[in-house]
Design a protein around this motif. Structure first.
Motif, PDB file in Angstrom:
ATOM      1  N   LEU A  63      27.138  34.143  11.151  1.00 19.83           N
ATOM      2  CA  LEU A  63      27.522  34.550   9.748  1.00 19.83           C
ATOM      3  C   LEU A  63      28.654  34.154   9.689  1.00 19.83           C
ATOM      4  O   LEU A  63      29.074  33.956   8.387  1.00 19.83           O
ATOM      5  N   TYR A  64      29.645  34.680  10.195  1.00 25.43           N
ATOM      6  CA  TYR A  64      31.034  34.204  10.309  1.00 25.43           C
ATOM      7  C   TYR A  64      31.578  32.815   9.975  1.00 25.43           C
ATOM      8  O   TYR A  64      32.102  32.357   9.198  1.00 25.43           O
ATOM      9  N   MET A  65      30.855  32.260  11.012  1.00 23.44           N
ATOM     10  CA  MET A  65      31.471  30.694  11.206  1.00 23.44           C
ATOM     11  C   MET A  65      30.697  29.918  10.095  1.00 23.44           C
ATOM     12  O   MET A  65      31.231  29.176   9.332  1.00 23.44           O
ATOM     13  N   SER A 100      32.932  28.671   6.437  1.00 24.85           N
ATOM     14  CA  SER A 100      32.824  27.151   6.649  1.00 24.85           C
ATOM     15  C   SER A 100      32.305  27.018   5.259  1.00 24.85           C
ATOM     16  O   SER A 100      32.594  25.774   4.188  1.00 24.85           O
ATOM     17  N   PHE A 101      31.168  27.679   4.624  1.00 24.26           N
ATOM     18  CA  PHE A 101      30.326  27.553   3.329  1.00 24.26           C
ATOM     19  C   PHE A 101      31.585  27.575   2.221  1.00 24.26           C
ATOM     20  O   PHE A 101      31.381  26.709   1.306  1.00 24.26           O
ATOM     21  N   VAL A 102      32.450  28.706   2.143  1.00 26.80           N
ATOM     22  CA  VAL A 102      33.439  28.849   1.225  1.00 26.80           C
ATOM     23  C   VAL A 102      34.206  27.518   1.088  1.00 26.80           C
ATOM     24  O   VAL A 102      34.379  27.067   0.040  1.00 26.80           O
ATOM     25  N   LEU A 103      34.642  26.963   2.273  1.00 30.65           N
ATOM     26  CA  LEU A 103      35.612  25.980   2.384  1.00 30.65           C
ATOM     27  C   LEU A 103      34.834  24.987   1.961  1.00 30.65           C
ATOM     28  O   LEU A 103      35.463  24.144   1.045  1.00 30.65           O
ATOM     29  N   THR A 104      33.951  24.749   2.246  1.00 31.72           N
ATOM     30  CA  THR A 104      32.836  23.476   1.965  1.00 31.72           C
ATOM     31  C   THR A 104      32.664  23.557   0.390  1.00 31.72           C
ATOM     32  O   THR A 104      32.795  22.417  -0.372  1.00 31.72           O
ATOM     33  N   GLY A 135      34.411  20.631  -1.587  1.00 33.57           N
ATOM     34  CA  GLY A 135      33.180  19.792  -2.047  1.00 33.57           C
ATOM     35  C   GLY A 135      33.234  19.662  -3.674  1.00 33.57           C
ATOM     36  O   GLY A 135      32.899  18.516  -4.281  1.00 33.57           O
ATOM     37  N   ILE A 136      33.499  20.637  -4.542  1.00 36.17           N
ATOM     38  CA  ILE A 136      33.539  20.726  -5.789  1.00 36.17           C
ATOM     39  C   ILE A 136      34.699  19.850  -6.261  1.00 36.17           C
ATOM     40  O   ILE A 136      34.375  18.993  -7.141  1.00 36.17           O
ATOM     41  N   ALA A 137      35.906  19.849  -5.834  1.00 40.82           N
ATOM     42  CA  ALA A 137      36.775  19.163  -5.858  1.00 40.82           C
ATOM     43  C   ALA A 137      36.537  17.674  -5.843  1.00 40.82           C
ATOM     44  O   ALA A 137      36.935  16.852  -6.694  1.00 40.82           O
ATOM     45  N   LEU A 138      36.119  17.323  -4.521  1.00 39.34           N
ATOM     46  CA  LEU A 138      35.825  16.052  -4.166  1.00 39.34           C
ATOM     47  C   LEU A 138      34.641  15.394  -5.056  1.00 39.34           C
ATOM     48  O   LEU A 138      34.910  14.192  -5.458  1.00 39.34           O
ATOM     49  N   THR A 159      23.086  23.409   1.388  1.00 32.45           N
ATOM     50  CA  THR A 159      24.233  23.188   2.452  1.00 32.45           C
ATOM     51  C   THR A 159      24.462  24.501   3.208  1.00 32.45           C
ATOM     52  O   THR A 159      24.643  24.245   4.373  1.00 32.45           O
ATOM     53  N   ALA A 160      24.244  25.678   2.696  1.00 27.82           N
ATOM     54  CA  ALA A 160      24.242  26.735   3.599  1.00 27.82           C
ATOM     55  C   ALA A 160      22.994  26.860   4.807  1.00 27.82           C
ATOM     56  O   ALA A 160      23.321  26.833   6.026  1.00 27.82           O
TER      57      ALA A 160
END
Length: 222
Positions: free
Chosen positions: A21-23, A27-31, A35-38, A157-158
């Motif tokens: 759940l941690y990893m 990583s989901f928040v960062l993605t 991902g939205i910016a890209l 994605t999750a």
């Protein structure tokens, strides 16, 4: 080799679940952020975008396609030096965040691009005619109108990240994948391996069901 019952492994299973759940969470928040910016850049710089730029779109598209074409197991190995440089180690749940994020961003960026492409161009033109800037169009038109598609893509994605985390666990990242290998497969303990599989299935089903529920509730409000 000592073979424990699945009940005796519940403590380790709980710790493995927390690591997963941690990893996956970080990583989901960062993605989502990257991902939205890209994805916005890909859509905006497309030939029919709000700010066409063939060179930028081609470069970004190539980078995203390369990222999507690499199998995650190979990406894990390739990113070991970068992971060590960023985190200080290539082992553990924190180290796994680096390849998990890099491996999932290209996928989500394409999801964002496609969701933005589905927005009615008439809304964009209407906003433009009222003097809206490119930033206004992105923030007030494109992103709000594409929220259901973004949530559906974020759910996928999750789920994908959970699968990635299980693969990362096989090479020392911890989590449920590591638990299944260490306490199940290597000890020839099928019940323990089954417990890990059940936990992963329940986790995936919970995420998918929650995401579908949110998308349906938003569709009823539109």
């Amino acid at each position: 080799m000592n073979k424990t019952s699945w009940q005796d492994s519940l403590g380790e299973a709980w710790e493995a679940l927390l690591d997963t759940l941690y990893m996956v969470g970080v990583s989901f928040v960062l993605t989502v952020i990257i991902g939205i910016a890209l994805g916005v850049l890909l859509h905006a710089s497309a030939p029919d975008g709000i700010r066409p730029n063939r060179v930028l779109n081609s470069v970004l598209g190539t980078v995203v396609n390369i990222g999507r074409s690499l199998p995650f197991v190979i990406l894990l190995v390739l990113l070991i030096p970068a992971t060590r440089a960023i985190v200080g180690t290539a082992l553990g749940a924190t180290a796994a965040i680096v390849p998990l994020t890099i491996g999932s961003v290209p996928f989500f960026a394409r999801v964002v691009e496609n969701a933005l492409r589905e927005v009615d161009s008439g809304r964009v033109e209407a906003a433009r005619s009222m003097g809206a800037t490119d930033k206004d169009i992105i923030v007030k038109v494109l992103l709000p109108e594409s929220v259901p598609g973004l949530i559906a893509g974020a759910t996928l994605t999750a789920v994908m990240l959970i699968g990635f985390s299980a693969m990362a666990g096989a090479i020392g990242a911890g989590g449920l994948g590591d638990f299944a290998i260490k306490y199940g497969y290597q000890r020839f303990n099928t019940p323990v391996l089954f417990v890990a599989v059940v936990i992963l299935i329940v986790l995936v089903q919970a995420i998918q069901s929650t995401g579908d529920l949110v998308v349906r509730s938003m569709a009823h409000k539109r």
